[in-house]
Scaffold this motif. Structure first.
Motif: not given
Length: 385
Positions: A185-200
């Protein structure tokens, strides 16, 4: 010609005993062939690795990530043709029993680097456009009855939470052995979610895939990439895809050694059984061998009959075992597709099977041959009655 007929008739004179010995040898050769095929499959990923692909990971361990900013600097290294990146996701579908590989990747560059994943242009375009889209292998889709447009939910382990994906494509492997039990699946989907939930944890990748222009440049590019990030906060280790795969295989080397030992033990056991059978046969026919000597047959003829009988029985079992290997491998491919997407029996394995059968016949026939060839006429005839 006379001796050949005699050998064949003697080999199957005691039908039950001969049949049981042949079946025993066949089962041993079947087990030996399947175990050797399993060992070969363990290394198949290594052999199938591309010579023009490199893997860059954190120098400490795969557990540690690398900054996304490394991508642009890697791309500038001479000899680098393409760069992609991704993360091992490790999500669980339903429960732990339903395990399959799942990755977050940069779709376009990753599929360009892996032409063995064959996807129709329509499905590829739909996957690129849908940020929550995913693609899966044909075998995986068949296992769960997934269709284009289905919603797939994975429970995150490394990245906690319930992750929903829309199935936009089902790829086929260019080769029969290509992995078809993976979800990407899209790495961007994972990254955008992490920016909201676990920014570090955002803007971090688990690995980079590098395509080089020529295989001869692999070592040079690897050294150049690692040199750029030496003494940085995230040093890298770059190696060929083959070396990367070998690293995982090395973790299970003890298992492979154990399987190889078991395959040899199987042959040794059936060798002892066959030797016992031939010894019984030779002991029963001592008088016959003595009679043949009185008729003018030399020790060479006697040895040829006894040794030939041992080889005929062993090779008959070997051929039967080889013949059974193919339906057995097909059954494994069909019924155990989750673990073995392909279970091809190579010609090398067939040759090893036949060599093992010949070795069983040779070793089993040594003592009976010596006994029959050296028995004296008087000693042999004394056994009559």
């Amino acid at each position: 010609m006379f001796l050949l007929k005699l050998i064949i008739r003697n080999a199957f004179r005691h039908k039950l005993r001969s049949a049981l010995t042949v079946v025993g040898v066949a089962i041993a050769i079947l087990a030996f062939g399947l175990l050797r095929t399993l060992v070969g499959l363990w290394y198949h990923g290594v052999e199938a690795s591309s010579a023009t692909r490199l893997v860059t990971r954190n120098a400490i361990s795969l557990v540690f990530s690398l900054p996304l900013s490394h991508k642009d600097r890697i791309r500038q290294v001479p000899g680098v043709q393409a760069v992609s990146y991704g993360n091992w996701f490790g999500g669980i579908y339903i429960d732990e029993k339903h395990f399959f590989a799942n990755y977050a990747v940069e779709p376009k560059s990753y599929l360009d680097l892996y032409p063995e994943f064959v996807l129709s242009p329509e499905q590829k375009g739909a996957f690129f456009l849908d940020r929550k889209g995913c693609i899966v292998g044909k075998r995986l889709a068949d296992t769960y009855g997934w269709k284009i447009g289905d919603l797939i939910t994975l429970r995150g382990t490394i990245f906690p939470g319930q992750w929903e994906f829309v199935l936009r494509g089902i790829y086929r492997g260019a080769e029969k052995s290509t992995e078809e039990r993976a979800l990407m699946f899209h790495w961007d989907y994972l990254n955008e979610t992490l920016k909201k939930t676990m920014p570090r944890r955002a803007d971090q990748v688990g690995f980079y895939m590098i395509g080089v222009t020529k295989p001869e440049l692999a070592a040079e590019v690897s050294q150049a990439v690692d040199g750029i990030f030496r003494n940085s906060l995230a040093e890298t280790l770059t190696e060929t895809e083959k070396a990367f795969q070998l690293g995982f295989v090395a973790m299970t080397e003890a298992i492979m050694i154990a399987i190889k030992i078991v395959s040899y033990v199987v042959i040794v056991i059936i060798m002892v059984v066959a030797a016992n059978t031939m010894a019984m046969t030779a002991r029963e026919r001592i008088a016959e061998y003595a009679t043949m000597k009185t008729l003018g047959f030399g020790w060479v003829h006697i040895a040829g009959v006894v040794f030939g009988e041992s080889l005929v029985i062993a090779l008959s079992g070997g051929l039967l075992g080889v013949a059974l290997t193919f339906p057995a491998s097909h059954w494994i491919e069909t019924e155990l597709a989750q673990f073995f997407p392909a279970f091809p029996v190579s010609m090398t394995t067939i040759y090893l099977d036949l060599a093992a059968a010949a070795m069983v016949g040779t070793v089993a026939g040594i003592f009976p041959t010596w006994r029959g060839a050296t028995i004296g006429i008087a000693d042999g005839l004394r056994r009559i009655g």
